[in-house]
Design a protein around this motif. Sequence first.
Motif, mmCIF file in Angstrom:
data_model
loop_
_atom_site.group_PDB
_atom_site.id
_atom_site.type_symbol
_atom_site.label_atom_id
_atom_site.label_comp_id
_atom_site.label_asym_id
_atom_site.label_seq_id
_atom_site.Cartn_x
_atom_site.Cartn_y
_atom_site.Cartn_z
ATOM 1 N N LYS A 149 2.387 -3.272 -15.690
ATOM 2 C CA LYS A 149 2.589 -4.269 -14.665
ATOM 3 C C LYS A 149 3.953 -4.087 -14.007
ATOM 4 O O LYS A 149 4.885 -3.598 -14.632
ATOM 5 C CB LYS A 149 2.489 -5.666 -15.266
ATOM 6 C CG LYS A 149 1.132 -5.997 -15.863
ATOM 7 C CD LYS A 149 1.126 -7.408 -16.426
ATOM 8 C CE LYS A 149 -0.239 -7.736 -17.016
ATOM 9 N NZ LYS A 149 -0.259 -9.117 -17.578
ATOM 10 N N PRO A 150 4.115 -4.518 -12.765
ATOM 11 C CA PRO A 150 5.429 -4.462 -12.128
ATOM 12 C C PRO A 150 6.420 -5.371 -12.849
ATOM 13 O O PRO A 150 6.055 -6.408 -13.399
ATOM 14 C CB PRO A 150 5.162 -4.954 -10.699
ATOM 15 C CG PRO A 150 3.696 -4.775 -10.503
ATOM 16 C CD PRO A 150 3.061 -4.963 -11.836
ATOM 17 N N LEU A 176 7.891 -1.594 -8.699
ATOM 18 C CA LEU A 176 6.521 -1.092 -8.738
ATOM 19 C C LEU A 176 6.514 0.375 -9.154
ATOM 20 O O LEU A 176 7.224 1.189 -8.564
ATOM 21 C CB LEU A 176 5.861 -1.231 -7.361
ATOM 22 C CG LEU A 176 5.930 -2.609 -6.709
ATOM 23 C CD1 LEU A 176 5.345 -2.550 -5.305
ATOM 24 C CD2 LEU A 176 5.199 -3.647 -7.554
ATOM 25 N N HIS A 210 10.202 0.275 -15.112
ATOM 26 C CA HIS A 210 9.555 -1.035 -15.171
ATOM 27 C C HIS A 210 9.275 -1.483 -16.594
ATOM 28 O O HIS A 210 8.857 -2.634 -16.810
ATOM 29 C CB HIS A 210 8.262 -1.018 -14.343
ATOM 30 C CG HIS A 210 7.232 -0.056 -14.838
ATOM 31 N ND1 HIS A 210 7.484 1.287 -14.997
ATOM 32 C CD2 HIS A 210 5.942 -0.236 -15.237
ATOM 33 C CE1 HIS A 210 6.405 1.888 -15.430
ATOM 34 N NE2 HIS A 210 5.451 0.989 -15.599
ATOM 35 N N ARG A 243 10.198 -7.078 -6.949
ATOM 36 C CA ARG A 243 9.313 -6.450 -7.916
ATOM 37 C C ARG A 243 9.541 -4.947 -7.953
ATOM 38 O O ARG A 243 9.673 -4.296 -6.911
ATOM 39 C CB ARG A 243 7.852 -6.739 -7.563
ATOM 40 C CG ARG A 243 7.599 -8.229 -7.413
ATOM 41 C CD ARG A 243 6.152 -8.569 -7.342
ATOM 42 N NE ARG A 243 5.977 -10.012 -7.168
ATOM 43 C CZ ARG A 243 4.908 -10.690 -7.544
ATOM 44 N NH1 ARG A 243 3.907 -10.054 -8.135
ATOM 45 N NH2 ARG A 243 4.817 -11.985 -7.337
ATOM 46 N N GLN A 284 -5.377 -3.269 -11.076
ATOM 47 C CA GLN A 284 -4.506 -2.102 -11.120
ATOM 48 C C GLN A 284 -5.156 -0.969 -11.895
ATOM 49 O O GLN A 284 -5.034 0.200 -11.536
ATOM 50 C CB GLN A 284 -3.170 -2.484 -11.760
ATOM 51 C CG GLN A 284 -2.357 -3.465 -10.913
ATOM 52 C CD GLN A 284 -1.173 -4.002 -11.669
ATOM 53 O OE1 GLN A 284 -1.172 -3.972 -12.903
ATOM 54 N NE2 GLN A 284 -0.191 -4.492 -10.959
ATOM 55 N N GLN A 296 -5.836 2.742 -10.501
ATOM 56 C CA GLN A 296 -5.276 3.917 -11.155
ATOM 57 C C GLN A 296 -6.354 4.917 -11.534
ATOM 58 O O GLN A 296 -6.151 6.126 -11.480
ATOM 59 C CB GLN A 296 -4.497 3.489 -12.399
ATOM 60 C CG GLN A 296 -3.244 2.680 -12.078
ATOM 61 C CD GLN A 296 -2.641 2.055 -13.308
ATOM 62 O OE1 GLN A 296 -3.044 2.378 -14.422
ATOM 63 N NE2 GLN A 296 -1.680 1.171 -13.120
ATOM 64 N N GLN A 327 0.837 -1.195 0.000
ATOM 65 C CA GLN A 327 0.000 0.000 0.000
ATOM 66 C C GLN A 327 0.876 1.250 0.000
ATOM 67 O O GLN A 327 1.899 1.300 0.688
ATOM 68 C CB GLN A 327 -0.922 0.019 1.221
ATOM 69 C CG GLN A 327 -1.879 -1.153 1.282
ATOM 70 C CD GLN A 327 -2.690 -1.163 2.572
ATOM 71 O OE1 GLN A 327 -2.346 -0.488 3.535
ATOM 72 N NE2 GLN A 327 -3.771 -1.937 2.579
ATOM 73 N N ARG A 383 -2.507 4.115 -3.471
ATOM 74 C CA ARG A 383 -2.425 2.980 -4.400
ATOM 75 C C ARG A 383 -2.260 1.696 -3.618
ATOM 76 O O ARG A 383 -1.726 1.685 -2.495
ATOM 77 C CB ARG A 383 -1.246 3.129 -5.370
ATOM 78 C CG ARG A 383 -1.363 4.307 -6.328
ATOM 79 C CD ARG A 383 -0.414 4.140 -7.502
ATOM 80 N NE ARG A 383 -0.790 3.016 -8.344
ATOM 81 C CZ ARG A 383 -0.176 2.744 -9.507
ATOM 82 N NH1 ARG A 383 0.821 3.502 -9.938
ATOM 83 N NH2 ARG A 383 -0.559 1.731 -10.234
ATOM 84 N N THR A 384 -2.708 0.614 -4.235
ATOM 85 C CA THR A 384 -2.523 -0.715 -3.671
ATOM 86 C C THR A 384 -2.028 -1.641 -4.768
ATOM 87 O O THR A 384 -2.615 -1.700 -5.852
ATOM 88 C CB THR A 384 -3.837 -1.259 -3.076
ATOM 89 O OG1 THR A 384 -4.287 -0.394 -2.048
ATOM 90 C CG2 THR A 384 -3.620 -2.652 -2.504
ATOM 91 N N PHE A 385 -0.946 -2.352 -4.475
ATOM 92 C CA PHE A 385 -0.369 -3.298 -5.441
ATOM 93 C C PHE A 385 -0.643 -4.720 -4.951
ATOM 94 O O PHE A 385 -0.054 -5.162 -3.956
ATOM 95 C CB PHE A 385 1.135 -3.079 -5.582
ATOM 96 C CG PHE A 385 1.510 -1.758 -6.199
ATOM 97 C CD1 PHE A 385 1.532 -1.589 -7.569
ATOM 98 C CD2 PHE A 385 1.814 -0.668 -5.392
ATOM 99 C CE1 PHE A 385 1.865 -0.371 -8.133
ATOM 100 C CE2 PHE A 385 2.160 0.550 -5.942
ATOM 101 C CZ PHE A 385 2.176 0.696 -7.323
#
Length: 888
Positions: A178-179, A169, A276, A167, A237, A241, A118, A136-138
């Motif tokens: 994507k990561p 991010l 990334h 990863r 995601q 976003q 987070q 944001r949350t991954f």
Amino acid sequence: MNYRFQNLLGAPYRGGDAVFAGDSSVLLSAVGNRVASTDLSASSSLTLPFESSSNITRLAVSPSGDFLLSVDDAGRALYANLGRRAVLHRITFKSAPSAVRFSPDGKLIAVAVGKLVQIWRSPAFRKEFFPFHLLRTFPGFAAGVTAFDWSPDSAFLLASCKDLTARLLPVKKGLGGKPFLFVGHRAAVVGAFFATDKKTGRVNGTYTISKDGAIFTWNLVEGSDDSPPPSPGTPEQEAVQNDEPELEGDLPELDGGSRKRKSLGELEEPDTTPLHFAKWELQKKDFFMQSPAKLTSCDYHRELDMVVVGFSNGVFGLYQMPDFVCLHLLSISREKITTAIFNSLGNWLVFGCAKLGQLLVWEWRSESYILKQQGHYFDVNCIAYSPDSQLLATGADDNKVKVWTVSSGFCFITFSEHTNAVTAVHFMANNHALLSASLDGTIRAWDLFRYRNFKTFTTASPRQFVSLTADQSGEVICAGTLDSFEIFVWSMKTGRLLDILSGHQGPVHGLMFSPINAILASSSWDKTVRLWDVFESKGAVETFQHSHDVLTLAYRPDGRQIACSTLDGLIHFWDPFDGLLMYTIEGRRDIAGGRLMTDRRSAANTSIGKYFTTLCYSADGTYILAGGNSKYICMYDIGEQVLLRRFRITRNLSLDGVLDFLNSKKMTDAGALDLIDDEDSDVEEGIDQQARGNLGLGLPGSMANGGRPIARTKCVKFAPTGRSFAAATTDGVLLYSVDDSFIFDPTDLDIDVTPEKVEEAIAENQQQRALLLSLRLNEDPLIKRCIFSVDPSNVRAICSSTPLKYLQRLIEAFADLLESCPHLEFILLWSQELCKVHGNNIQQNSRALLPALKSLQKSVTRIHQDLADTCSSNEYMLKYLCSAGTKN
């Protein structure tokens, strides 16, 4: 009664993070549910006043060093202002985070909760109803995250994970996609770090370090044209976003700079591919070759391009990257290193070992220790103040005696010659020697100048000593035993056993000489308090009978009263001269509080532990402190026999006996959930999961209540100055001090007593009137200013006109000024004239003035020692210069 928490001594490092506050030399580390702040430059240590609900496991500090985020093992977080030492905000995560990290610009906080990462907005100084804002949350992690590292521009986050990957991010809005995954490790990745170009400061590579001792070096391939365009990413995601706010415009500036809105084109150069989406290649693999030991901690210093790693066998290594050159490979201990970090300059390395309770700072260039502190491994049993209140001695179940400097909070000497638990410590009146009693059958005398055991007192057959005292002259030492119920008397000079006092029929747990004569008082579990004439060898001259076991006793400082605690929760006060019971205080309701996990009844219906095991009079003898097997310390007014205040020693729910009621949500068909053993749990609690002494059975190594220590107070002591007291608790030694700078007497004021009138009197050179007005106001800054406004030739005259009721306040001001101001001769002149003019009054009111006089003596003694050291150093320097000049 304005005693407030000041510091925590003797508490070990229990695991978790250790971090530096920005670019300063202040090291922050977790001690239980508190945070210890150690200033390595000033050689001082203090504990922040706020508490968490349970043991703290994660710490993060903003880059500016202004804010601290501490998270406990239940996921409850405190956001605090380090400068003010105050909690600004609180938040609770769904579970205990495994990693927490501020971004380099201080605007964002990365938190790993379970299998999610987070990104939160940092609250900063702004007052908001919802201070924490989730940006944001991954998702998508297959296992828990172990560590974070931010890119220098705060646009990307590198997360190492237990699923054998690291990863990359994208954090900033608009980067999308994507990561990127760094794969290839065969064990959990412990750390992943960005590497930058020293000339441009841009990211040019990464390092990933795994638990099996492998470090992979990844390079960023420049000028790759086959990189894919930004993709919308996964549906989760994309939804995150679309809902997230604009990061740049809404974030506060923590460092006082102006806000700037940057577009993606300003953030990255037009021809620069986001990290990334860029092409990464594995350059090489290196191995630390410490098998079968596991790599447990690591850190990377970006400017020096160096990596430090710690292993489970106590070995640490320092390597220069990217060539992987080993600079140091040393062993600290045989236990696991739980934390290893660099400071901001990279010249200091910090290592923590939770199992040993040790935290040390090592300067790798000079190969010397900056800090090497280790708390007591087991519970502290006893404490004692030195006569000048500058030192504090502690004895514990780990067989060690430690001596602490109260002002700095540091332990400067540890005596480890005892082979069993230390049960009592006592300072000699000359302040140069310390006595300690132990269950190993010895009484040892320690020289505080040479730091050695210069005398040992023993008996013909082994005995277990549980109490200790010495007379005012320091000629006679007495110790009470646990097994033979006798009191042994030795000569301090010769070390010869002089006498054995028999008569008690139970363990002698209380022993104390009268402050005014040579009468020895002893308390025992045989329900009696006995008075002994040691020098005349007359045996017991008086016996005070009680209806229950007597647990401890204390003499009033003037020697005209004895207080003793019994097993029924009462405090009895006796007149030692007439042998009469003066009055009794019932403390069972006051000491009650906290329910144990093993209790089958409520705290209100049980009588277990409702008694006092330690007593101590205040310096003036008007109050008494009492503590026992409870989370409370009680302070009573002796004259009125009323409870004045209860001090709660801890709010740590990781300890047993803190909650008053059981949580019904934790009740199952098999019983209370806390009583069910979870042997498969891999949670590392550090020293809390180790065998701690006196948890339930009173034996070192007992694991009562599933290994959870019980909140209790084993010893309380007032400082001779009366301005502070110490309590030996399960969490360590708590120090409380009184802050009376804002206390004044409203009945002594009228319409003409104002700060403006004081300033007017100073301006008109009415020195005596100005001082009296400031004393009536009792405002510390005004009193000190009026003292300095007096001409030295008028000091004696003004001292003679000072009323008696203001003597104590004036002496306290002198003691405080001697600690802080450079005008030593002027303040000593004031003290000398005040003692000359009011000598008789001081002697007649010595009981009331004793705390203030002790504070003044403490300040004068410290100054004398500092001047003596300076003069000695100058003398040797002059001798050296003279001898060098003669040779030339």
